[in-house]
Design a protein around this motif. Structure first.
Motif, PDB file in Angstrom:
ATOM      1  N   VAL A  21       0.570  -1.245  -0.299  1.00  0.00           N
ATOM      2  CA  VAL A  21      -0.117  -0.204  -0.112  1.00  0.00           C
ATOM      3  C   VAL A  21       0.748   1.180   0.044  1.00  0.00           C
ATOM      4  CG1 VAL A  21      -2.261  -1.384   1.069  1.00  0.00           C
ATOM      5  CG2 VAL A  21      -0.222  -0.208   2.934  1.00  0.00           C
ATOM      6  N   ASN A  22       2.128   1.580  -0.096  1.00  0.00           N
ATOM      7  CA  ASN A  22       2.994   2.317   0.090  1.00  0.00           C
ATOM      8  C   ASN A  22       4.057   2.012   0.252  1.00  0.00           C
ATOM      9  OD1 ASN A  22       4.268   5.235  -0.367  1.00  0.00           O
ATOM     10  ND2 ASN A  22       2.201   5.805   1.860  1.00  0.00           N
ATOM     11  N   SER A  23       5.376   3.091  -0.447  1.00  0.00           N
ATOM     12  CA  SER A  23       6.449   2.321  -0.524  1.00  0.00           C
ATOM     13  C   SER A  23       7.211   3.812  -0.587  1.00  0.00           C
ATOM     14  CB  SER A  23       7.075   1.707  -2.133  1.00  0.00           C
ATOM     15  OG  SER A  23       8.181   1.955  -2.466  1.00  0.00           O
ATOM     16  N   ILE A  24       7.896   4.128   0.497  1.00  0.00           N
ATOM     17  CA  ILE A  24       8.568   5.211   0.914  1.00  0.00           C
ATOM     18  C   ILE A  24      10.531   4.853   1.033  1.00  0.00           C
ATOM     19  CG2 ILE A  24       8.838   7.578   2.547  1.00  0.00           C
ATOM     20  CD1 ILE A  24       6.488   4.712   2.922  1.00  0.00           C
ATOM     21  N   HIS A  25      10.932   5.126  -0.413  1.00  0.00           N
ATOM     22  CA  HIS A  25      12.577   4.722  -0.743  1.00  0.00           C
ATOM     23  C   HIS A  25      13.437   3.549   0.060  1.00  0.00           C
ATOM     24  CE1 HIS A  25      11.457   9.021  -1.943  1.00  0.00           C
ATOM     25  NE2 HIS A  25      11.436   9.083  -1.155  1.00  0.00           N
ATOM     26  N   ASP A  26      13.048   2.944   1.197  1.00  0.00           N
ATOM     27  CA  ASP A  26      13.133   1.985   1.519  1.00  0.00           C
ATOM     28  C   ASP A  26      13.025   1.603   2.405  1.00  0.00           C
ATOM     29  OD1 ASP A  26      13.769   3.866   3.983  1.00  0.00           O
ATOM     30  OD2 ASP A  26      15.260   3.666   5.009  1.00  0.00           O
ATOM     31  N   GLU A  27      11.471   1.572   2.998  1.00  0.00           N
ATOM     32  CA  GLU A  27      10.346   1.166   3.275  1.00  0.00           C
ATOM     33  C   GLU A  27       9.200   0.535   2.837  1.00  0.00           C
ATOM     34  OE1 GLU A  27       8.868   3.834   7.074  1.00  0.00           O
ATOM     35  OE2 GLU A  27       7.208   3.243   6.416  1.00  0.00           O
ATOM     36  N   ILE A  28       8.768  -0.519   2.678  1.00  0.00           N
ATOM     37  CA  ILE A  28       7.681  -1.569   1.939  1.00  0.00           C
ATOM     38  C   ILE A  28       6.775  -1.612   3.234  1.00  0.00           C
ATOM     39  CG2 ILE A  28       6.203  -3.215   0.953  1.00  0.00           C
ATOM     40  CD1 ILE A  28       9.339  -2.920  -0.164  1.00  0.00           C
ATOM     41  N   VAL A  29       5.182  -1.019   2.708  1.00  0.00           N
ATOM     42  CA  VAL A  29       4.328  -0.634   3.665  1.00  0.00           C
ATOM     43  C   VAL A  29       3.194  -1.840   3.263  1.00  0.00           C
ATOM     44  CG1 VAL A  29       2.493   0.120   5.470  1.00  0.00           C
ATOM     45  CG2 VAL A  29       4.200   1.649   4.780  1.00  0.00           C
ATOM     46  N   VAL A  30       2.468  -2.502   3.735  1.00  0.00           N
ATOM     47  CA  VAL A  30       1.753  -3.676   3.379  1.00  0.00           C
ATOM     48  C   VAL A  30       0.701  -3.567   4.498  1.00  0.00           C
ATOM     49  CG1 VAL A  30       2.000  -6.618   2.737  1.00  0.00           C
ATOM     50  CG2 VAL A  30       3.993  -5.536   2.056  1.00  0.00           C
ATOM     51  N   GLU A  31      -0.516  -4.103   3.234  1.00  0.00           N
ATOM     52  CA  GLU A  31      -1.768  -4.365   4.279  1.00  0.00           C
ATOM     53  C   GLU A  31      -2.016  -5.867   3.648  1.00  0.00           C
ATOM     54  OE1 GLU A  31      -4.935  -1.652   3.623  1.00  0.00           O
ATOM     55  OE2 GLU A  31      -6.889  -3.296   3.632  1.00  0.00           O
ATOM     56  N   VAL A  32      -2.324  -6.065   5.208  1.00  0.00           N
ATOM     57  CA  VAL A  32      -3.122  -8.167   4.739  1.00  0.00           C
ATOM     58  C   VAL A  32      -3.602  -8.409   6.474  1.00  0.00           C
ATOM     59  CG1 VAL A  32      -0.785  -8.578   6.572  1.00  0.00           C
ATOM     60  CG2 VAL A  32      -1.294 -10.059   5.638  1.00  0.00           C
ATOM     61  N   ALA A  33      -4.000  -9.566   5.969  1.00  0.00           N
ATOM     62  CA  ALA A  33      -5.677 -10.268   7.093  1.00  0.00           C
ATOM     63  C   ALA A  33      -4.973 -10.376   8.436  1.00  0.00           C
ATOM     64  CB  ALA A  33      -6.253 -11.397   6.364  1.00  0.00           C
ATOM     65  N   GLU A  34      -5.703  -9.905   8.821  1.00  0.00           N
ATOM     66  CA  GLU A  34      -4.998 -10.097  10.581  1.00  0.00           C
ATOM     67  C   GLU A  34      -4.140 -11.678  11.353  1.00  0.00           C
ATOM     68  OE1 GLU A  34      -7.874  -9.824  13.588  1.00  0.00           O
ATOM     69  OE2 GLU A  34      -7.120  -9.606  15.132  1.00  0.00           O
ATOM     70  N   ASP A  35      -4.841 -12.381  10.440  1.00  0.00           N
ATOM     71  CA  ASP A  35      -4.498 -14.626  10.676  1.00  0.00           C
ATOM     72  C   ASP A  35      -3.175 -14.610  10.245  1.00  0.00           C
ATOM     73  OD1 ASP A  35      -7.019 -14.180  11.440  1.00  0.00           O
ATOM     74  OD2 ASP A  35      -7.683 -15.503  10.136  1.00  0.00           O
ATOM     75  N   HIS A  36      -2.570 -13.826   8.947  1.00  0.00           N
ATOM     76  CA  HIS A  36      -1.528 -14.497   8.293  1.00  0.00           C
ATOM     77  C   HIS A  36      -0.474 -13.050   8.360  1.00  0.00           C
ATOM     78  CE1 HIS A  36      -4.612 -16.279   5.743  1.00  0.00           C
ATOM     79  NE2 HIS A  36      -4.134 -16.924   6.110  1.00  0.00           N
ATOM     80  N   ALA A  37      -0.514 -12.441   9.235  1.00  0.00           N
ATOM     81  CA  ALA A  37       0.341 -10.973   9.245  1.00  0.00           C
ATOM     82  C   ALA A  37       1.745 -12.092   9.689  1.00  0.00           C
ATOM     83  CB  ALA A  37      -0.297 -10.024  10.035  1.00  0.00           C
ATOM     84  N   PRO A  38       1.559 -12.745  10.566  1.00  0.00           N
ATOM     85  CA  PRO A  38       3.617 -12.869  11.459  1.00  0.00           C
ATOM     86  C   PRO A  38       3.681 -13.674  10.264  1.00  0.00           C
ATOM     87  CG  PRO A  38       1.832 -13.467  13.158  1.00  0.00           C
ATOM     88  CD  PRO A  38       0.791 -12.725  11.473  1.00  0.00           C
ATOM     89  N   GLU A  39       3.030 -14.643   9.564  1.00  0.00           N
ATOM     90  CA  GLU A  39       3.631 -15.279   8.507  1.00  0.00           C
ATOM     91  C   GLU A  39       4.080 -14.707   7.381  1.00  0.00           C
ATOM     92  OE1 GLU A  39       0.853 -17.890   7.223  1.00  0.00           O
ATOM     93  OE2 GLU A  39       1.511 -18.411   5.724  1.00  0.00           O
ATOM     94  N   VAL A  40       3.421 -13.635   6.730  1.00  0.00           N
ATOM     95  CA  VAL A  40       3.743 -12.508   5.754  1.00  0.00           C
ATOM     96  C   VAL A  40       4.449 -11.658   6.443  1.00  0.00           C
ATOM     97  CG1 VAL A  40       1.973 -10.112   4.470  1.00  0.00           C
ATOM     98  CG2 VAL A  40       1.256 -13.053   4.263  1.00  0.00           C
TER      99      VAL A  40
END
Length: 589
Positions: free
Chosen positions: A537-556
DNA sequence: CAGAGTAGCCAC
DNA sequence: AAACGTGGCTACTCTG
């Protein structure tokens, strides 16, 4: 132009599919009823082979007809040539669930060939003119594509797609000559992730935002009143009671400067830096706070509300894939790469119920790149042992054990570590250190001594930086690790210009390689997310932001970390790459 | 009145 | 005197 065939019958598509699958390369384009995928529809899909042009009327065929062509559009073969493929990729993804595979983007290619010349334009007409000496008419692009189509419109649509194949040939030639094939592959593979990120948009809690804006407005009103009464004695005109009749416009640097001078302050300008000597003056304190609240309100407060998407309720930035000569993205409308890093603001970027944000950023990626390039033994030692680089730098510079390093010493070391990558000189270092030390002045000689002791420790860093600067001046260009090129035009007899090129020569390979790594990571992360209900959902030079279903968050989250590290390793071989990953309900670290 | 230039400031 | 890299946004101000 070769003749074109308009296709309106689903029955024709099976034969067309076999025909197209046998081609090595296709030109592809779409015409849509609006630029926003959530509000416009795809009217035409044009496909060009070297011999034929097919214009598919999707209003007649229906979107499900695209399923027949899915293998053509999604497969590795044929190569799809598009101009600004991000646009078509968004439309095809949103309306038909099609993910364009194996793209050659003539706009991105042209931007790479421009090699840092940001004055060059890269619309299809500009690029066709530049590389083929052909005129292309773009006026019909903005015509109404939702009704009965004129012959002119169809001819325009056909001509537009046909030109892409010769354009690719010309651009491949250029890319090869300039050694840009690897950089081009990197960019092309990044198109789909970028398109998907824009479509997804950042989740935005508008109610929380409105509450913030109201609080800021109250604060601003209070500050404005206080400032006006402080400035009243020097306002342009007074009423009978000596009160300012015409108030100073607090947003006008010129008026504010005049006012401050009338109050007896000797200042050059009214920037934060200019006002530093007067930071304890009541008017200056009020002014600086007014400015910061005003900035929040004007750029972000109202801006974000206006940009909130009417359909999704989210913020969809427009990411310019080659928005800078270094290869970094830039972003606009709104620029969601420059959201202030304040907890109450970041808290408004909040995953919907049942979902989480994964915030993953490279740890000190540019300094690791510098360590890799210079192979400096001390810097390598710090990174290879997983030590705090700024603390170690301070420890070595000030000759104290790491655990005895003071906060201030570490801050100074950090300032030098970052500043030297930008080609910073002693004067600006002195100014920055004065800030770090909170107004304790530091002499030029002292700053020079600090730099000297820094380069005594990191001798190879010094050598690498000097060589990078000098080489940039002598060969008049510089490259990142992927081969991305920046050509420099300057007057070698002008010392200022030469110095500026030296700074670029130092900074570009570092910043550019950082951009290479992030773009590779965008692709690898995008591919890894496929099995999940997850999206970048966003990308800021050295950072990537991902949105994910709660259940899969640790795995992803682990997957994101792995993929980002893998991307780094493709460019950085000897220095370990570290990625910090946080799972959170909001965009906080 | 639209566009360009500038100041100031947000991000990395 | 300044000379720290890459962008975008807003508001003011000038220009034609």
């Amino acid at each position: 132009m070769s003749t074109y065939r308009v296709i309106t019958q689903t029955a024709e598509l099976e034969a067309l599919r076999s025909r197209l699958l046998a081609e090595p390369v296709l030109g592809v384009d779409t015409e849509t009823t609006a630029l926003d995928p959530y509000q416009g529809r795809i009217r035409l899909l044009q496909i060009a082979t070297p011999e034929d042009i097919f214009v598919l009327d999707l209003f007649a065929l229906g979107l499900q007809a695209l399923d027949i062509l899915r293998p053509v559009l999604e497969g590795e073969q044929p190569v799809k040539v598009l101009h600004n493929a991000k646009f078509d990729a968004k439309m095809l993804r949103h309306h038909a669930g099609i993910e364009l595979g194996r793209v050659f983007d003539t706009m991105l290619a042209s931007q790479l060939v421009a090699a840092g010349d940001m004055t060059k334009r890269h619309g299809l007409a500009d690029v066709a003119q530049r590389y083929l000496r052909e005129r292309v008419e773009k006026a019909p692009q903005l015509s109404d594509w939702s009704g009965e189509l004129s012959r002119g419109q169809l001819e325009y649509a056909a001509r537009d797609v046909a030109i892409l194949l010769p354009l690719r040939q010309a651009l491949i030639q250029q890319l090869k000559e300039l050694g840009l094939i690897r950089a081009a592959k990197l960019e092309f593979e990044c198109v789909l992730p970028t398109a998907a990120m824009e479509l997804a948009g950042m989740p935005f809690d508008v109610e929380r935002w409105r509450a913030l804006v109201e609080a800021w407005e109250q604060r601003r009103a209070h500050l404005e009143e206080a400032l006006q009464s402080e400035l009243a004695p020097v306002a342009t005109q007074m009423d009978l009671f000596g009160r300012a009749e015409i108030a100073i416009n607090l947003n006008s640097p010129h008026q504010v400067l005049t006012g401050l001078r009338r109050l007896g302050l000797t200042v050059e300008g009214t920037s934060e830096l200019d006002l530093l000597p007067y930071r304890d003056h009541p008017v200056v304190r009020l002014l600086l706070e007014y400015r910061s609240v005003q900035k929040l309100l004007s750029t972000f407060g109202r801006g974000f509300l206006e940009h909130r998407h009417p359909v999704t309720g989210r913020l969809h930035g427009d990411f310019h894939q080659i928005g800078t000569p270094t290869g970094r993205y830039s972003c606009s409308d709104p620029n969601i790469q420059q959201v202030p890093n304040l907890p109450e603001i970041r808290a408004c970027f909040r995953a919907p119920a049942g979902r989480r944000l994964i915030v993953a950023d490279y740890s000190q990626i540019e300094l690791r790149i510098l360590a890799e390039f210079s192979q400096d033994p001390k810097m390598l030692e710090a990174f290879l042992n997983g030590l705090d680089l700024h603390r170690m730098t301070a420890s070595w510079m000030f000759k104290v054990p790491p655990e005895a390093v003071t906060k201030e010493q570490r801050a100074i070391a950090k300032t030098i570590n970052f500043g030297l990558m930008y080609g910073m000189g002693a004067a600006s270092l002195a100014a920055r250190i004065a800030e770090v030390r909170e107004r304790t002045d530091i002499s030029l000689a002292e700053a020079e001594a600090l730099i000297a002791s820094y380069f005594e420790i990191y001798r190879r860093v010094g050598e690498w930086l000097r060589a990078a600067g000098d080489t940039a001046v002598s060969v008049r260009h510089s490259r990142s690790q992927s081969g991305r090129l920046w050509r420099f035009q300057f007057d070698p007899s002008d010392r200022e210009q030469v110095a500026a090129i030296q700074r670029l020569g130092k900074n570009f390979p570092i910043q550019g390689t950082g951009a290479d790594i992030l773009k590779r990571a965008m692709r690898l992360v995008y591919d890894a997310l496929r099995p999940y209900k997850a999206q970048i959902v966003n990308s800021i030079h050295d950072e990537i932001v991902v949105e994910v279903a709660e259940d899969h968050a640790p795995e992803v989250a682990e997957l994101v970390r792995e993929r980002m590290i893998a991307a780094g390793r493709e460019f950085i071989k000897t220095v370990p790459i570290e990625v910090e990953v946080v799972i959170s309900e909001a965009w906080t670290k």
